[in-house]
Design a protein around this motif. Sequence first.
Motif, short mmCIF file in Angstrom:
data_model
loop_
_atom_site.label_atom_id
_atom_site.label_comp_id
_atom_site.label_asym_id
_atom_site.label_seq_id
_atom_site.Cartn_x
_atom_site.Cartn_y
_atom_site.Cartn_z
N SER A 16 -24.87 54.31 35.27
CA SER A 16 -26.26 54.19 34.86
C SER A 16 -27.16 54.20 36.08
N TYR B 242 -30.17 50.23 28.61
CA TYR B 242 -30.35 51.24 29.66
C TYR B 242 -29.40 52.38 29.34
N HIS B 243 -29.67 53.54 29.93
CA HIS B 243 -28.82 54.69 29.68
C HIS B 243 -27.49 54.52 30.40
N GLN C 294 -22.94 59.95 25.96
CA GLN C 294 -23.75 58.75 26.17
C GLN C 294 -23.22 57.59 25.33
N SER D 107 -21.90 59.04 21.81
CA SER D 107 -22.90 59.86 21.14
C SER D 107 -22.28 61.01 20.34
#
Length: 282
Positions: A75, A121-122, A141, A159
């Motif tokens: 991240s 957060y990503h 993700q 994802s």
Amino acid sequence: MALAIVAGAGLAAGYVTVQKGATASAAGSNEAGKVAHSRSGSGGQAAEATVKAAPAGTAPALPPSIMPFNAKLTSKDIPVAGGGVRGGGCSGSLIAPDWIITAGHCFHDLDGTRVGGTPRYHMAVAVGKINDQDPRGHVVQAVDVRQSPVNDLALVKLSEPITDITPLTLPTGPPKVGEKVDFVGWGSLSATVVAPADHMKRGHFQVEQIHHTELQMTPLEARTVENSPCHDDSGSPFFVPDGDQHGRLVAIEDNGPDCPQPGLETTARVDTILDWIHEQMG
């Protein structure tokens, strides 16, 4: 033409990229400020896989990846107290087409407390690679986090499903003292310069102590930063290998001594929460 695989390991803590003038600790994804230290595995030995010759004008065929269920989590926008963001990383492994398992403290709030749900957060998840330049594998993700109710472990929904890699199988019973396991991770190659490695590390351990929700692991070879957990290795799998493509998961890295110093690795048991894991993924 060959692909070189360097073996080693590391644990959870992050490299720092502070913006807006904010100050951040170099410790990465840690629960309640606790820094987890991880190790690596095969002393930096390299294994080579020969690429088959291809007809003129076509790209060479790549051999299967090594331990393709491995996962690197990174991240660049973890919020820090006072404003700004930093980078950080963890390691993990695929246990179902759309789920990985990692350390719970890899997903936390501003106070370092483990949190679930949609990540704050990503977090990119690279699966099936042996180094950052590897064209094989997938980068997806993290979209949902489920925190274990009993130990520092989390399930992370991806994802999109990964259907061309065989996940690690889950245990069918408790481990035994002396059981030999492998470790793979993407943690730091230094105890002081904290950043994820650019290649997968690998080490060899055995179960030393068994507790209710944790296992203590001891290395089977002299420790190096390449073969035992370090910063950013939190969540690395400890597994019983079945060749270089498959394995049975036993535990995941939580914390340990500064790498590559002597000491036991503290890992979260998987067998004690099997019902919970199946319920989350169901």
